[in-house]
Design a protein around this motif. Structure first.
Motif, PDB file in Angstrom:
ATOM      1  N   ARG A 111       0.839  -1.208   0.000  1.00 47.83           N
ATOM      2  CA  ARG A 111       0.000   0.000   0.000  1.00 47.83           C
ATOM      3  C   ARG A 111       0.869   1.251   0.000  1.00 47.83           C
ATOM      4  O   ARG A 111       0.602   2.224  -0.721  1.00 47.83           O
ATOM      5  N   GLY A 112       1.940   1.230   0.791  1.00 46.66           N
ATOM      6  CA  GLY A 112       2.854   2.368   0.806  1.00 46.66           C
ATOM      7  C   GLY A 112       3.586   2.531  -0.514  1.00 46.66           C
ATOM      8  O   GLY A 112       3.801   3.657  -0.984  1.00 46.66           O
ATOM      9  N   LEU A 113       3.962   1.420  -1.116  1.00 47.65           N
ATOM     10  CA  LEU A 113       4.657   1.474  -2.406  1.00 47.65           C
ATOM     11  C   LEU A 113       3.770   2.075  -3.480  1.00 47.65           C
ATOM     12  O   LEU A 113       4.230   2.885  -4.298  1.00 47.65           O
ATOM     13  N   GLY A 115       1.510   4.241  -3.146  1.00 45.18           N
ATOM     14  CA  GLY A 115       1.406   5.673  -2.934  1.00 45.18           C
ATOM     15  C   GLY A 115       2.645   6.443  -3.348  1.00 45.18           C
ATOM     16  O   GLY A 115       2.560   7.634  -3.669  1.00 45.18           O
ATOM     17  N   SER A 116       3.789   5.785  -3.341  1.00 46.83           N
ATOM     18  CA  SER A 116       5.044   6.476  -3.651  1.00 46.83           C
ATOM     19  C   SER A 116       5.487   6.302  -5.101  1.00 46.83           C
ATOM     20  O   SER A 116       6.336   7.050  -5.576  1.00 46.83           O
ATOM     21  N   LEU A 117       4.930   5.334  -5.795  1.00 45.82           N
ATOM     22  CA  LEU A 117       5.319   5.104  -7.188  1.00 45.82           C
ATOM     23  C   LEU A 117       4.857   6.246  -8.085  1.00 45.82           C
ATOM     24  O   LEU A 117       3.723   6.707  -7.989  1.00 45.82           O
ATOM     25  N   GLY A 118       5.698   6.666  -8.959  1.00 44.15           N
ATOM     26  CA  GLY A 118       5.322   7.694  -9.923  1.00 44.15           C
ATOM     27  C   GLY A 118       4.814   7.108 -11.220  1.00 44.15           C
ATOM     28  O   GLY A 118       4.914   7.752 -12.278  1.00 44.15           O
ATOM     29  N   ASN A 134      -3.256   3.179  -7.195  1.00 45.49           N
ATOM     30  CA  ASN A 134      -2.890   4.573  -6.969  1.00 45.49           C
ATOM     31  C   ASN A 134      -3.640   5.477  -7.957  1.00 45.49           C
ATOM     32  O   ASN A 134      -4.262   4.993  -8.912  1.00 45.49           O
TER      33      ASN A 134
END
Length: 291
Positions: A111-113, A115-118, A134
């Motif tokens: 879940r954190g990944l 949110g951080s992936l562009g 996302n």
């Protein structure tokens, strides 16, 4: 309703009907009542008795040897994935029904990944449910959101269908991947309900499911006809998630410097999912990616 019994026999029968006599070097004589090979022809070419092959198709023999199944796979011209699927079905014939695998959960790290992936990304469950996604994924398709099912949307949602210029190829690949993901586990209630629902609602799904094609859930290139930026071609990577059963992290990316990369950046800069084609303004439809 889909038939969830005798999976080995169903697979053998479906694949046999797809192999014509000329593909295996057999002459055609008289009127044939079957679209592909006859049972006795498969048996002859595989070096087994016609009676034994009949028992396999009808589910009366649940302990076929690897050698027999590999011989049949050669006759049916199965590729590596299809052969592995056949061997798994043969090995699983005598197993007891498995228990419900239970609710799928999203690992906190994933879940954190997301949110951080562009890049557009989502977590795909074992039955092709979208478990998490996302905002960039929603920019590609509003259906890439928690609670949606990739298989159902592709077959039953007209807006999702319109994203795929080659919808027939997309549906064939999706069903073959779903069949491969299910493997020998025909007792998963979620999968069973989904297959039954789509078999009733979609002639296309029913046709593809009856073919018993299998295809590994691997990355591939996909072309989308987006209502805001037009056609773009992306690489779709599917990465296994450790500690989960059948979950994949799906990430889209484009070749750097290309037109599709510019269109992907344009979608990201707009910060929201696309409108429908009916809602899109005329200026949006043909807008260049460099705006």
């Amino acid at each position: 309703m889909a038939d969830h019994t005798n999976t080995l026999g169903a697979y053998l029968r479906a694949r046999r009907e797809l192999v014509t006599p000329d593909r295996v070097g057999l002459p055609r004589f008289g009127v044939r009542r079957v679209p592909g090979l006859r049972r006795e022809e498969v048996a002859m070419l595989a070096g087994i008795s016609a009676d034994y092959y009949l028992r396999l198709e009808r589910g009366r023999d649940r302990n076929p040897s690897v050698q027999v199944l590999e011989s049949i796979a050669r006759v049916l011209q199965l590729d590596e994935t299809g052969t592995a699927h056949l061997l798994a079905l043969g090995a699983g014939q005598g197993r007891e029904a498995r228990r419900d695998p239970g609710e799928e959960r999203v690992p906190a790290g994933i879940r954190g990944l997301l949110g951080s992936l562009g890049l557009p990304a989502f977590l795909e469950g074992r039955s092709f449910d979208v478990l998490a996604a996302n905002p960039l994924a929603a920019a590609l398709s509003p259906r890439l959101a928690t609670g949606h099912n990739r298989l159902r949307d592709l077959f039953l949602d007209p807006a999702e269908r319109s994203l795929y210029p080659d919808w027939e190829a997309a549906t064939a690949g999706m069903v073959a991947g779903f069949r491969h993901a299910a493997g020998t586990n025909t007792d998963d209630p979620r999968r069973t309900a989904l297959v039954d629902e789509l078999s009733r609602a979609s002639d296309r799904f029913r046709l593809l499911w009856a073919r018993h094609d299998v295809q590994a859930r691997e990355g591939a290139s996909v072309t989308l006809d987006h209502p805001q930026v037009g056609e773009l071609t992306l690489h779709r990577e599917k990465l296994g998630v450790g500690g989960t059963a059948g979950q994949l992290l799906v990430v889209y990316h484009a070749d750097q410097g290309g037109d599709s990369a510019e269109k992907l950046r344009l979608l990201a800069s707009r910060g929201a999912g696309p409108r429908t084609r009916e809602q899109a303004e005329p200026a949006d439809r043909g807008a260049p990616a460099s705006e």
